[in-house]
Write a protein that holds these residues in place. Structure first.
Motif, PDB file in Angstrom:
ATOM      1  N   VAL A  37       0.646  -1.112   0.092  1.00 50.10           N
ATOM      2  CA  VAL A  37       0.477  -0.398   0.465  1.00 50.10           C
ATOM      3  C   VAL A  37       0.802   1.291  -0.264  1.00 50.10           C
ATOM      4  CG1 VAL A  37      -2.313  -1.092   1.173  1.00 50.10           C
ATOM      5  CG2 VAL A  37       0.102  -0.171   2.428  1.00 50.10           C
ATOM      6  N   SER A  38       0.466   1.636  -0.887  1.00 48.65           N
ATOM      7  CA  SER A  38       1.202   3.408  -0.163  1.00 48.65           C
ATOM      8  C   SER A  38       0.760   3.707   0.740  1.00 48.65           C
ATOM      9  CB  SER A  38       0.492   4.478  -1.562  1.00 48.65           C
ATOM     10  OG  SER A  38       1.024   4.403  -2.510  1.00 48.65           O
ATOM     11  N   SER A  39       1.815   4.551   1.355  1.00 44.38           N
ATOM     12  CA  SER A  39       1.600   5.795   3.131  1.00 44.38           C
ATOM     13  C   SER A  39       1.887   6.914   2.980  1.00 44.38           C
ATOM     14  CB  SER A  39       2.508   4.355   3.772  1.00 44.38           C
ATOM     15  OG  SER A  39       3.541   4.714   3.925  1.00 44.38           O
ATOM     16  N   HIS A  40       1.533   6.794   3.678  1.00 48.70           N
ATOM     17  CA  HIS A  40       2.110   8.936   4.061  1.00 48.70           C
ATOM     18  C   HIS A  40       3.537   9.120   4.269  1.00 48.70           C
ATOM     19  CE1 HIS A  40       2.409   7.377   8.480  1.00 48.70           C
ATOM     20  NE2 HIS A  40       3.131   8.303   8.484  1.00 48.70           N
ATOM     21  N   LEU A  41       4.572   8.245   4.296  1.00 50.83           N
ATOM     22  CA  LEU A  41       5.261   7.715   4.431  1.00 50.83           C
ATOM     23  C   LEU A  41       6.122   7.413   2.713  1.00 50.83           C
ATOM     24  CD1 LEU A  41       6.868   6.776   8.024  1.00 50.83           C
ATOM     25  CD2 LEU A  41       6.287   8.872   6.668  1.00 50.83           C
ATOM     26  N   ASP A  43       5.585   5.943  -1.577  1.00 53.36           N
ATOM     27  CA  ASP A  43       4.186   5.349  -2.071  1.00 53.36           C
ATOM     28  C   ASP A  43       4.756   4.132  -2.651  1.00 53.36           C
ATOM     29  OD1 ASP A  43       3.436   8.229  -3.202  1.00 53.36           O
ATOM     30  OD2 ASP A  43       5.408   8.976  -4.686  1.00 53.36           O
ATOM     31  N   LEU A  44       4.040   3.180  -3.516  1.00 54.09           N
ATOM     32  CA  LEU A  44       4.134   1.924  -3.291  1.00 54.09           C
ATOM     33  C   LEU A  44       4.935   1.609  -4.097  1.00 54.09           C
ATOM     34  CD1 LEU A  44       2.990  -0.923  -3.276  1.00 54.09           C
ATOM     35  CD2 LEU A  44       1.046  -0.309  -4.469  1.00 54.09           C
ATOM     36  N   VAL A  45       5.260   1.979  -5.113  1.00 53.71           N
ATOM     37  CA  VAL A  45       6.442   1.853  -5.876  1.00 53.71           C
ATOM     38  C   VAL A  45       7.483   1.734  -5.693  1.00 53.71           C
ATOM     39  CG1 VAL A  45       6.913   4.097  -6.649  1.00 53.71           C
ATOM     40  CG2 VAL A  45       7.293   2.303  -9.136  1.00 53.71           C
ATOM     41  N   THR A  46       8.356   2.761  -3.956  1.00 54.85           N
ATOM     42  CA  THR A  46       9.648   2.705  -3.971  1.00 54.85           C
ATOM     43  C   THR A  46       9.779   1.807  -2.771  1.00 54.85           C
ATOM     44  OG1 THR A  46       8.771   4.458  -2.224  1.00 54.85           O
ATOM     45  CG2 THR A  46       9.441   4.959  -4.603  1.00 54.85           C
ATOM     46  N   VAL A  47       8.152   0.758  -2.163  1.00 54.03           N
ATOM     47  CA  VAL A  47       8.277   0.095  -1.386  1.00 54.03           C
ATOM     48  C   VAL A  47       9.531  -1.217  -1.379  1.00 54.03           C
ATOM     49  CG1 VAL A  47       7.114  -2.013   0.119  1.00 54.03           C
ATOM     50  CG2 VAL A  47       6.653   0.095  -0.020  1.00 54.03           C
ATOM     51  N   VAL A  48       9.857  -2.058  -2.364  1.00 56.07           N
ATOM     52  CA  VAL A  48      11.421  -2.151  -2.695  1.00 56.07           C
ATOM     53  C   VAL A  48      12.243  -1.727  -3.103  1.00 56.07           C
ATOM     54  CG1 VAL A  48      11.891  -4.494  -4.591  1.00 56.07           C
ATOM     55  CG2 VAL A  48       9.969  -4.656  -3.430  1.00 56.07           C
ATOM     56  N   ARG A  49      13.790  -2.137  -2.790  1.00 52.26           N
ATOM     57  CA  ARG A  49      14.813  -1.441  -3.170  1.00 52.26           C
ATOM     58  C   ARG A  49      14.987  -1.535  -4.479  1.00 52.26           C
ATOM     59  NH1 ARG A  49      19.269  -4.561   0.545  1.00 52.26           N
ATOM     60  NH2 ARG A  49      19.068  -5.909  -1.631  1.00 52.26           N
ATOM     61  N   GLN A 103     -14.495 -10.802   0.353  1.00 48.17           N
ATOM     62  CA  GLN A 103     -14.749  -9.699  -0.451  1.00 48.17           C
ATOM     63  C   GLN A 103     -13.683 -10.110  -1.655  1.00 48.17           C
ATOM     64  OE1 GLN A 103     -16.173  -5.404   0.175  1.00 48.17           O
ATOM     65  NE2 GLN A 103     -17.481  -6.335   1.827  1.00 48.17           N
ATOM     66  N   LYS A 104     -13.041  -9.954  -2.741  1.00 50.36           N
ATOM     67  CA  LYS A 104     -11.928 -10.158  -2.884  1.00 50.36           C
ATOM     68  C   LYS A 104     -11.097  -8.791  -3.664  1.00 50.36           C
ATOM     69  CE  LYS A 104     -12.483 -15.100  -2.057  1.00 50.36           C
ATOM     70  NZ  LYS A 104     -12.230 -14.881  -1.325  1.00 50.36           N
ATOM     71  N   VAL A 105     -10.723  -8.108  -3.217  1.00 50.45           N
ATOM     72  CA  VAL A 105     -10.685  -7.122  -3.482  1.00 50.45           C
ATOM     73  C   VAL A 105      -9.725  -6.812  -2.028  1.00 50.45           C
ATOM     74  CG1 VAL A 105     -11.323  -4.504  -3.265  1.00 50.45           C
ATOM     75  CG2 VAL A 105     -12.334  -5.949  -3.651  1.00 50.45           C
ATOM     76  N   ILE A 106      -8.738  -6.278  -2.942  1.00 51.39           N
ATOM     77  CA  ILE A 106      -7.098  -5.157  -2.334  1.00 51.39           C
ATOM     78  C   ILE A 106      -7.043  -3.647  -1.903  1.00 51.39           C
ATOM     79  CG2 ILE A 106      -5.618  -7.485  -3.086  1.00 51.39           C
ATOM     80  CD1 ILE A 106      -4.183  -5.149  -3.892  1.00 51.39           C
ATOM     81  N   TRP A 107      -6.420  -3.525  -0.892  1.00 50.32           N
ATOM     82  CA  TRP A 107      -6.594  -1.905  -0.263  1.00 50.32           C
ATOM     83  C   TRP A 107      -5.223  -1.450  -1.158  1.00 50.32           C
ATOM     84  CZ3 TRP A 107     -10.199   0.788   0.985  1.00 50.32           C
ATOM     85  CH2 TRP A 107     -11.124   0.470   2.279  1.00 50.32           C
ATOM     86  N   HIS A 108      -4.614  -0.752  -2.220  1.00 51.18           N
ATOM     87  CA  HIS A 108      -3.196  -0.749  -2.396  1.00 51.18           C
ATOM     88  C   HIS A 108      -3.897   1.633  -2.327  1.00 51.18           C
ATOM     89  CE1 HIS A 108      -5.082   0.807  -5.912  1.00 51.18           C
ATOM     90  NE2 HIS A 108      -5.516   0.046  -6.334  1.00 51.18           N
ATOM     91  N   GLY A 109      -4.123   2.154  -2.155  1.00 54.24           N
ATOM     92  CA  GLY A 109      -4.355   3.475  -1.979  1.00 54.24           C
ATOM     93  C   GLY A 109      -3.226   4.446  -3.045  1.00 54.24           C
ATOM     94  N   THR A 111      -2.307   5.467  -7.188  1.00 50.35           N
ATOM     95  CA  THR A 111      -2.695   5.340  -9.067  1.00 50.35           C
ATOM     96  C   THR A 111      -2.023   3.879  -9.660  1.00 50.35           C
ATOM     97  OG1 THR A 111      -0.510   6.083  -9.535  1.00 50.35           O
ATOM     98  CG2 THR A 111      -1.797   7.877  -8.642  1.00 50.35           C
ATOM     99  N   ALA A 112      -2.158   3.903 -10.553  1.00 47.68           N
ATOM    100  CA  ALA A 112      -1.841   2.461 -10.898  1.00 47.68           C
ATOM    101  C   ALA A 112      -0.344   2.727 -12.022  1.00 47.68           C
ATOM    102  CB  ALA A 112      -2.210   2.400 -12.470  1.00 47.68           C
ATOM    103  N   ARG A 113       0.019   3.942 -11.092  1.00 49.54           N
ATOM    104  CA  ARG A 113       1.885   3.584 -10.969  1.00 49.54           C
ATOM    105  C   ARG A 113       2.372   4.121 -10.071  1.00 49.54           C
ATOM    106  NH1 ARG A 113       3.904   3.763 -16.330  1.00 49.54           N
ATOM    107  NH2 ARG A 113       2.420   5.003 -18.239  1.00 49.54           N
ATOM    108  N   GLY A 114       1.336   3.583  -9.088  1.00 50.06           N
ATOM    109  CA  GLY A 114       2.167   3.445  -7.747  1.00 50.06           C
ATOM    110  C   GLY A 114       2.520   4.881  -6.588  1.00 50.06           C
ATOM    111  N   ILE A 115       1.650   5.624  -6.810  1.00 51.40           N
ATOM    112  CA  ILE A 115       2.193   7.275  -6.735  1.00 51.40           C
ATOM    113  C   ILE A 115       0.588   7.280  -5.486  1.00 51.40           C
ATOM    114  CG2 ILE A 115       2.171   9.407  -6.686  1.00 51.40           C
ATOM    115  CD1 ILE A 115       4.145   7.708  -8.053  1.00 51.40           C
TER     116      ILE A 115
END
Length: 167
Positions: A37-41, A43-49, A103-109, A111-115
């Motif tokens: 998930v994206s957080s206040h700290l 973006d999801l796209v940057t979670v992996v090294r 419910q077969k839904v995932i949270w992510h918070g 954009t489609a680009r992980g922001i």
């Protein structure tokens, strides 16, 4: 890198990073896991090294490939994956078929680009109020980053990603 679901669905008020860490440890997995998930700290796209984003496949708990690499999830197509490759929870259940996740839904918070979408991530994942909203994706679309808005009171699947490869 393994993509694994938490053992139970959660509303928008979650301590997902801690739960990912805790459930991975209990499952005997030694790497670090972070919430998908994206957080206040961050973006999801940057979670992996950065060093692991291009050359490592994203696999389920049984090693079956979901994505060629981390970056391919964020190509703008909504994180398209093969719906015939199951996503498992830390305790080995298939989230696509197990009734523990009605419910077969995932949270992510994101954009489609992980922001991060600050207006659509349940107040930084701190509220389950009916009036607050979060971005999520129905898995039946075959996309992890489909752009749907839901009330934070919903209990959805939360995914965890192994954020650095340890050999």
């Amino acid at each position: 890198l393994h993509l694994v679901a938490l053992n139970l669905p959660l509303s928008g008020d979650m301590r997902a990073d801690f739960l990912c860490f805790q459930q991975a440890q209990l499952a005997g997995l030694t790497s670090t896991y972070r919430a998908f998930v994206s957080s206040h700290l961050q973006d999801l796209v940057t979670v992996v090294r950065k060093t692991d984003r291009y050359h490592l496949p994203i696999v389920n708990l049984k090693g079956e490939t979901l994505f060629n690499n981390w970056e391919s999830i964020f190509d703008g197509n909504g994180g398209q994956f093969n719906i015939h490759v199951p996503i498992y929870s830390f305790n080995g259940r298939n989230v696509m078929t197990d009734p523990s996740w009605p419910q077969k839904v995932i949270w992510h918070g994101s954009t489609a680009r992980g922001i991060r979408l600050v207006s659509n991530y349940c107040e930084a994942w701190r509220t389950a109020e009916m009036g607050a909203v979060g971005q999520a994706s129905p898995l039946k679309t075959g996309k992890l980053l489909d752009q749907k808005v839901y009330s934070c009171s919903n209990q959805f699947i939360v995914l965890c990603i192994e954020n650095s490869f340890v050999s």
